[in-house]
Design a protein around this motif. Structure first.
Motif, mmCIF file in Angstrom:
data_model
loop_
_atom_site.group_PDB
_atom_site.id
_atom_site.type_symbol
_atom_site.label_atom_id
_atom_site.label_comp_id
_atom_site.label_asym_id
_atom_site.label_seq_id
_atom_site.Cartn_x
_atom_site.Cartn_y
_atom_site.Cartn_z
ATOM 1 N N UNK A 689 0.812 -1.217 0.000
ATOM 2 C CA UNK A 689 0.000 0.000 0.000
ATOM 3 C C UNK A 689 0.844 1.265 0.000
ATOM 4 N N UNK A 690 2.152 1.126 0.245
ATOM 5 C CA UNK A 690 3.036 2.289 0.221
ATOM 6 C C UNK A 690 3.470 2.776 1.585
ATOM 7 N N UNK A 691 3.309 1.949 2.616
ATOM 8 C CA UNK A 691 3.760 2.306 3.962
ATOM 9 C C UNK A 691 5.150 1.714 4.232
ATOM 10 N N UNK A 692 5.905 2.393 5.044
ATOM 11 C CA UNK A 692 7.132 1.804 5.588
ATOM 12 C C UNK A 692 6.746 1.148 6.910
ATOM 13 N N UNK A 693 7.096 -0.120 7.094
ATOM 14 C CA UNK A 693 6.750 -0.810 8.343
ATOM 15 C C UNK A 693 7.965 -0.855 9.258
ATOM 16 N N UNK A 799 -12.581 -0.385 2.724
ATOM 17 C CA UNK A 799 -13.329 0.645 3.447
ATOM 18 C C UNK A 799 -12.440 1.377 4.456
ATOM 19 N N UNK A 800 -11.616 0.624 5.190
ATOM 20 C CA UNK A 800 -10.801 1.230 6.251
ATOM 21 C C UNK A 800 -9.671 2.085 5.671
ATOM 22 N N UNK A 801 -8.870 1.504 4.789
ATOM 23 C CA UNK A 801 -7.668 2.205 4.325
ATOM 24 C C UNK A 801 -7.993 3.300 3.305
ATOM 25 N N UNK A 802 -8.959 3.069 2.424
ATOM 26 C CA UNK A 802 -9.323 4.120 1.473
ATOM 27 C C UNK A 802 -10.004 5.286 2.185
ATOM 28 N N UNK A 803 -10.733 4.951 3.274
ATOM 29 C CA UNK A 803 -11.371 6.010 4.036
ATOM 30 C C UNK A 803 -10.364 6.820 4.840
ATOM 31 N N UNK A 809 -6.154 3.774 -3.443
ATOM 32 C CA UNK A 809 -7.307 3.393 -4.242
ATOM 33 C C UNK A 809 -7.687 1.936 -4.019
ATOM 34 N N UNK A 810 -8.923 1.627 -4.342
ATOM 35 C CA UNK A 810 -9.452 0.270 -4.128
ATOM 36 C C UNK A 810 -8.591 -0.779 -4.823
ATOM 37 N N UNK A 811 -8.130 -0.474 -6.047
ATOM 38 C CA UNK A 811 -7.324 -1.423 -6.812
ATOM 39 C C UNK A 811 -6.019 -1.758 -6.083
ATOM 40 N N UNK A 812 -5.430 -0.746 -5.413
ATOM 41 C CA UNK A 812 -4.196 -0.976 -4.659
ATOM 42 C C UNK A 812 -4.441 -1.920 -3.484
ATOM 43 N N UNK A 814 -6.780 -4.204 -3.235
ATOM 44 C CA UNK A 814 -7.014 -5.562 -3.748
ATOM 45 C C UNK A 814 -5.683 -6.235 -4.083
ATOM 46 N N UNK A 815 -4.764 -5.492 -4.694
ATOM 47 C CA UNK A 815 -3.442 -6.041 -5.031
ATOM 48 C C UNK A 815 -2.650 -6.361 -3.760
ATOM 49 N N UNK A 816 -2.778 -5.484 -2.752
ATOM 50 C CA UNK A 816 -2.062 -5.701 -1.483
ATOM 51 C C UNK A 816 -2.588 -6.958 -0.779
ATOM 52 N N UNK A 817 -3.892 -7.185 -0.881
ATOM 53 C CA UNK A 817 -4.481 -8.383 -0.269
ATOM 54 C C UNK A 817 -3.897 -9.636 -0.909
ATOM 55 N N UNK A 818 -3.778 -9.637 -2.231
ATOM 56 C CA UNK A 818 -3.202 -10.796 -2.928
ATOM 57 C C UNK A 818 -1.771 -11.044 -2.472
ATOM 58 N N UNK A 819 -0.980 -9.984 -2.373
ATOM 59 C CA UNK A 819 0.410 -10.120 -1.917
ATOM 60 C C UNK A 819 0.479 -10.659 -0.492
ATOM 61 N N UNK A 820 -0.433 -10.193 0.353
ATOM 62 C CA UNK A 820 -0.413 -10.583 1.761
ATOM 63 C C UNK A 820 -0.692 -12.071 1.924
ATOM 64 N N UNK A 821 -1.744 -12.566 1.277
ATOM 65 C CA UNK A 821 -2.067 -13.992 1.385
ATOM 66 C C UNK A 821 -0.951 -14.854 0.801
ATOM 67 N N UNK A 822 -0.339 -14.369 -0.286
ATOM 68 C CA UNK A 822 0.751 -15.117 -0.904
ATOM 69 C C UNK A 822 1.965 -15.177 0.038
ATOM 70 N N UNK A 823 2.269 -14.046 0.681
ATOM 71 C CA UNK A 823 3.404 -14.000 1.607
ATOM 72 C C UNK A 823 3.183 -14.929 2.802
ATOM 73 N N UNK A 824 1.935 -14.978 3.300
ATOM 74 C CA UNK A 824 1.646 -15.852 4.435
ATOM 75 C C UNK A 824 1.773 -17.315 4.036
ATOM 76 N N UNK A 825 1.268 -17.667 2.845
ATOM 77 C CA UNK A 825 1.383 -19.048 2.370
ATOM 78 C C UNK A 825 2.843 -19.452 2.193
ATOM 79 N N UNK A 826 3.648 -18.536 1.667
ATOM 80 C CA UNK A 826 5.080 -18.820 1.473
ATOM 81 C C UNK A 826 5.771 -19.063 2.811
ATOM 82 N N UNK A 827 5.364 -18.291 3.823
ATOM 83 C CA UNK A 827 5.946 -18.478 5.160
ATOM 84 C C UNK A 827 5.607 -19.860 5.706
ATOM 85 N N UNK A 828 4.336 -20.267 5.578
ATOM 86 C CA UNK A 828 3.936 -21.591 6.055
ATOM 87 C C UNK A 828 4.715 -22.692 5.333
#
Length: 986
Positions: A689-693, A799-803, A809-812, A814-828
């Motif tokens: 999403x463009x944040x530094x963690x 709703x939370x982050x766009x608000x 944007x919504x498209x970002x 959705x893309x971040x969600x895909x990356x997140x689930x993929x990263x979690x699966x790779x960790x497992x």
């Protein structure tokens, strides 16, 4: 002339204050040794001449033990917190906070801001009685304890919830050579921690702080610890001369507003009437009806004896066994026919090495040239220290030593229970080897030290005290509860006037009930066995032995040398395993024996362990306090595959800077609780999403202390308590916001009827927001998210982050969600691959695999205290439950299986039963309510599959003495089982 008398009858002392026309003219403070009513009469009688025979006076009584007296005497009673406020208002009106510590009571009163009063409940941790118990443990007077604390150089972490927990922390420190000065100061620090965590519970203690009560007046070391911890200068920390008498002074102020008037004689008459009031209590049947029944009992148990021979009359080879226990040190020397040639039993007084040196010197003199000690073995808490100090040939775990001794007396033994000073060890025997082991955790309520401490407080030796109860007609029913609750019951019985004999008998019954129902958790005598051997110094007490037999309804075997069984078993082990030469030091080295102790911090790895180095001269030394083998020069075992270590490094890697140019914001992620599971998910999501963690640092004790002031509950688990420190750590890092969502559910792994998160973990962000004052005006992001339903999560995240961030944007999202689930699966997948690699390594090198089943955050080294490294030091390969649960079908369980992590642990337990070289060790945090239901299920899965179930309970205390016993016992039982299988196959 107005005369007001205030009498404060506390749990351990009686205080009287006489006020005439607003001025205190008399005050006195004396211990009552449970003679509550008699002492109150005595103190009033002593003030008689000063008050005057015919002077009218008003009186009120206060204190934890005062209500019964006030009722029986029909004298006005004032609740002690109210009396405290009265005293403060009159004598120290500028106070903002009052901290008052009594014998068994602790109070904190916030006077400014929102008025609030808090008292301890049924726990006497962090009070004067706690300090008294610790002084007994160190074999010093309370005043000597205070003097010792002045010379402290370091502070150890010691539990203060109750004296029993603290003993479990202190005793191993003493046995490993820790300086008494440091332990003394640590005891005072434990009191401070209990006050802040247990009473303040998140509310800040600041401004002018008034300290009241005897402990805070008499112990300068305690005053120092409070000032340093609360960062109070002399202008804001008040320790008035009135401190020990303040509550009584408040009662006197209250008395001024009462209606009843007395003369000294009429007041004495009322109090004497109270002293003669009848006792009301629940009774138990007597232990023995008469002397004849007791004689028959003694005769039956006298048959289980061992042959003895005076060492001065013996000639030949001999074998030495040493049991360096939690509170006592035992030595036994046996001859070729297993006869006892010499034995010794005494308190180790915090320095077992001195006891051994003294007795070895004596033994060598008795042996002369006739007797040759050709083999030796040591067991017990101080095993490693004594083995290194004196060159003892063998070291063996207590369970093995006790089993060896029990088998000598009862070859068909199928159950052994050993109750020592602080430890209860129970083990079932199947096929002539140890099959199941139960040890008490950090609670010693069913042990001998509780009775011993109580006996001493009453002025009796433990032997005298226990004999008093043998023929008590009406033993008091004290229930089967923890020590602190029993203490309260005892105090109540004393207030009601119960005799010492009735209390003694009642305590004996309670010790037995605690052992049976809290440690063994027996449902019937058949759960124990048919051939039961009882041992340990506690069972030398005929009252406890009788209570045990009455409770289970069958006769048991108590060897005449019950208190020496560990040492006798060690001697038999030394004989069984005799070598060509012995390494036990001789008279020449013993003559120059010295014992010097120093402390240092290890710098060989990131643990930075506090080491205690014991130097015995001649190149012999012992290092304790290490979590791994490196300070001892060991590296080989530490290099074995360890999935706990691997997972920690893997998770830490998610905290590396992402290098995002012009991030929207720097968002902090606390490195604790469910982030030990979902860190891959959230870092991938937020960075896309463009944040530094920014990740908080790995947990440390200092981090815990940094956040301790905002912890509102002392009973929540340690992993949750640590989160307060993680929040403070992130705030120090200068993040723009902290992201910590609430999550009712975990990811659904489809192995259970539901996939709930632990309620504490799920909603702890809410608690942090409410209690960490720094978050009041800070961007603390705690949305409610559920990850099990990807579509639903995506909708909520949009709703939370766009608000919140219009540039996203919504498209970002959705893309971040895909990356997140993929990263979690790779960790497992990575965890499972690494787990398989570790298991293959174990199989190829003929090693055992330890499957540590716990929660994801048990990987945190501050939570597990290096247990994984301790287990690895015994040559085991470490894997975690999430690496193996999916390798087997879901086992059948008898509880509602609706927790994701529980279903993982059940699967891991079943996997262990299907792999010959795998053993299961379950980690459970104290205070974890939902893990409590896993214990019986995990045990059943393991035992039904022919494996030993081992559970380790952990909290903020880092001493691993009990954990080490469990692990070694489990390994010894596994080895015995394999030897037996080989013999049967041969």
């Amino acid at each position: 002339m107005n005369v007001n008398v205030g009498i404060d009858i506390g749990s351990t002392t009686v205080k009287i204050v006489v006020v005439r026309d607003g001025e205190i003219i008399h005050k006195h403070y004396e211990r009552h040794f449970s003679k509550v009513r008699e002492k109150a009469v005595e103190l009033v009688r002593a003030a008689r001449g000063l008050i005057g025979e015919d002077t009218p006076l008003r009186c009120s009584i206060t204190g934890s033990a005062g209500l019964g007296v006030a009722k029986a005497a029909d004298i006005d009673f004032v609740q002690e917190v109210f009396a405290t406020r009265k005293a403060v208002g009159v004598h120290v009106p500028q106070a903002d906070v009052v901290i008052e510590l009594g014998g068994e009571d602790a109070k904190i009163v916030f006077l400014t801001g929102q008025l609030e009063e808090r008292m301890n409940g049924s726990c006497a941790g962090g009070t004067g009685a706690f300090i008294d118990q610790m002084a007994v443990l160190l074999d010093v007077t309370p005043s000597e304890l205070d003097e010792l604390a002045q010379g402290a150089e370091r502070i150890y972490t010691i539990a203060s919830r109750c004296g029993v927990f603290a003993k479990s922390d202190i005793q191993p420190l003493l046995n490993e050579g820790a300086r008494k000065e440091d332990v003394a100061a640590s005891i005072f620090q434990a009191v401070v921690n209990q006050t802040i965590a247990g009473l303040a519970q998140g509310r800040e203690v600041k401004g002018d702080v008034l300290f009241l009560g005897g402990p805070l007046f008499f112990f300068k070391g305690l005053q120092k610890r409070f000032q340093e911890t609360l960062k109070l200068d002399d202008a804001h920390a008040h320790f008035p001369a009135l401190a020990p008498y303040a509550i009584a002074a408040g009662a006197a102020e209250y008395a001024g507003g009462t209606q009843k008037t007395y003369t000294v004689d009429s007041l004495l008459a009322a109090l004497e009437k109270a002293a003669d009031a009848p006792v009301v209590a629940n009774y138990l049947p007597p232990l023995f009806e008469d002397e004849q029944q007791y004689e028959e009992f003694k005769h039956r148990h006298a048959m289980h004896d061992v042959m003895t021979q005076n060492v001065t009359m013996y000639e030949g080879d001999a074998y030495l066994g040493i049991d360096c226990g939690s509170t006592t040190t035992k030595l036994v020397l046996i001859g070729e026919d297993d006869q006892i040639l010499f034995h010794h039993y005494q308190s180790n007084k915090g320095n077992p090495a001195d006891v051994i040196r003294e007795q070895l010197t004596k033994l060598y003199e008795l042996c002369g040239d006739r007797v040759h000690i050709v083999s030796s073995a040591v067991t017990g808490y101080g095993e490693a220290l004594i083995q290194n100090a004196f060159g003892v040939d063998f070291g063996l775990v207590e369970t093995v030593a006790h089993f060896r001794a029990a088998r000598h007396f009862c070859p068909d033994v199928d159950f052994i229970i050993d109750i020592g000073g602080q430890d209860i060890k129970c083990f079932k025997i199947r096929n002539k080897c140890i099959d199941n082991i139960s040890l008490n955790e950090a609670c010693s309520s069913g042990c001998g030290s509780f009775i011993e401490t109580f006996a001493r407080s009453m002025g009796y030796s433990i032997e005298e005290f226990c004999k008093l109860g043998l023929f008590a007609k009406h033993p008091i029913d004290l229930g089967s509860r923890c020590t602190v609750f029993m203490n309260s019951s005892v105090k109540q019985a004393q207030k009601d006037g119960a005799g010492i004999d009735a209390i003694s008998a009642g305590l004996s019954v309670s010790v037995v009930k605690n052992a049976l129902y809290k440690v063994i958790r027996a449902h019937s005598p058949d759960d124990l066995g048919q051939h039961i051997v009882v041992q340990g110094g506690t069972f030398l007490n005929d009252a406890i032995l009788r209570s045990f037999e009455q409770e289970i309804g069958r006769d048991v075997t108590r060897p005449a040398i019950s208190g020496l069984m560990g040492a006798y078993g060690a001697a038999l082990h030394a004989k069984d395993n005799r070598r060509d030469t012995t390494t036990l030091i001789g008279t020449d080295i013993l003559a120059g024996f010295e014992h010097n102790v120093r402390s240092t911090r290890c710098g060989l790895c990131e643990n930075h362990c506090n080491l205690t180095i014991n130097d015995f001269g001649g190149g012999r030394r012992f290092i304790s306090g290490n979590r791994c083998e490196r300070p001892l020069g060991g590296t080989k075992k530490a290099d074995l595959p360890n999935l706990y270590k691997w997972k920690l490094e893997k998770l830490k890697s998610y905290g590396k800077p992402s290098g995002i140019a012009n991030p929207i914001a720097k968002i902090g992620l606390p490195f604790g609780l469910n982030n030990f599971e979902l860190l891959p998910f959230w870092t991938a999501f937020l960075r896309k999403l463009g944040f530094e963690t920014v990740l908080s640092d790995v947990s440390t004790r200092d981090m815990y202390m940094q956040g301790q002031h905002s912890i509102p509950s002392d009973t929540v688990c340690y992993p949750a308590k640590l989160m307060h420190g993680h929040i403070e750590n992130l705030l120090e890092k200068g993040v723009d916001a902290i992201f910590y969502p609430c999550m009712t559910y975990n990811l659904d792994e489809e192995r259970a009827t539901n996939h709930y998160n632990c309620p504490v973990v799920a909603y702890y962000p809410e608690l942090l927001k409410a209690n960490v004052s720094a978050l009041a005006d800070f961007d603390f992001m705690m949305p409610y998210f559920e990850l099990a339903d990807k579509k639903r999560f995506t909708k909520h995240a949009v709703k939370y982050f766009c608000g919140k961030y219009p540039q996203i944007k919504k498209k970002q999202v959705i893309a971040a969600v895909e990356d997140a689930y993929m990263a979690q699966d790779e960790y497992y997948i990575d965890v499972r691959i690494e787990g398989q690699r570790a298991i293959r390594y174990a199989d190829e090198h003929d090693l055992d695999v330890a499957v540590i089943a716990g929660r994801p955050y048990h990987v945190d080294p501050e939570i597990n205290h290096g247990i994984d490294q301790l287990i690895a030091s015994f040559g085991l390969v470490i894997v975690s439950e999430d690496a193996v649960w999916q390798l087997t079908d879901a086992p059948e369980v008898h509880v509602l299986n609706q927790w994701t992590y529980h279903s993982r642990m059940y699967g891991a337990a079943k996997y262990v039963t299907q792999k010959e070289n795998a053993q299961l060790i379950q980690l459970v945090s104290f205070g974890c309510g939902i893990d409590a239901i896993t214990t019986d299920e995990m045990r059943a899965i393991c035992e039904n599959g022919g494996k030993i179930y081992t559970q380790l309970k952990i909290d903020e205390i880092s001493n691993l003495g009990a954990a080490k016993i469990r692990i070694r016992s489990m390994l010894a039982a596994v080895e015995e089982g394999r030897k037996l299988a080989e013999q049967q196959n041969a």
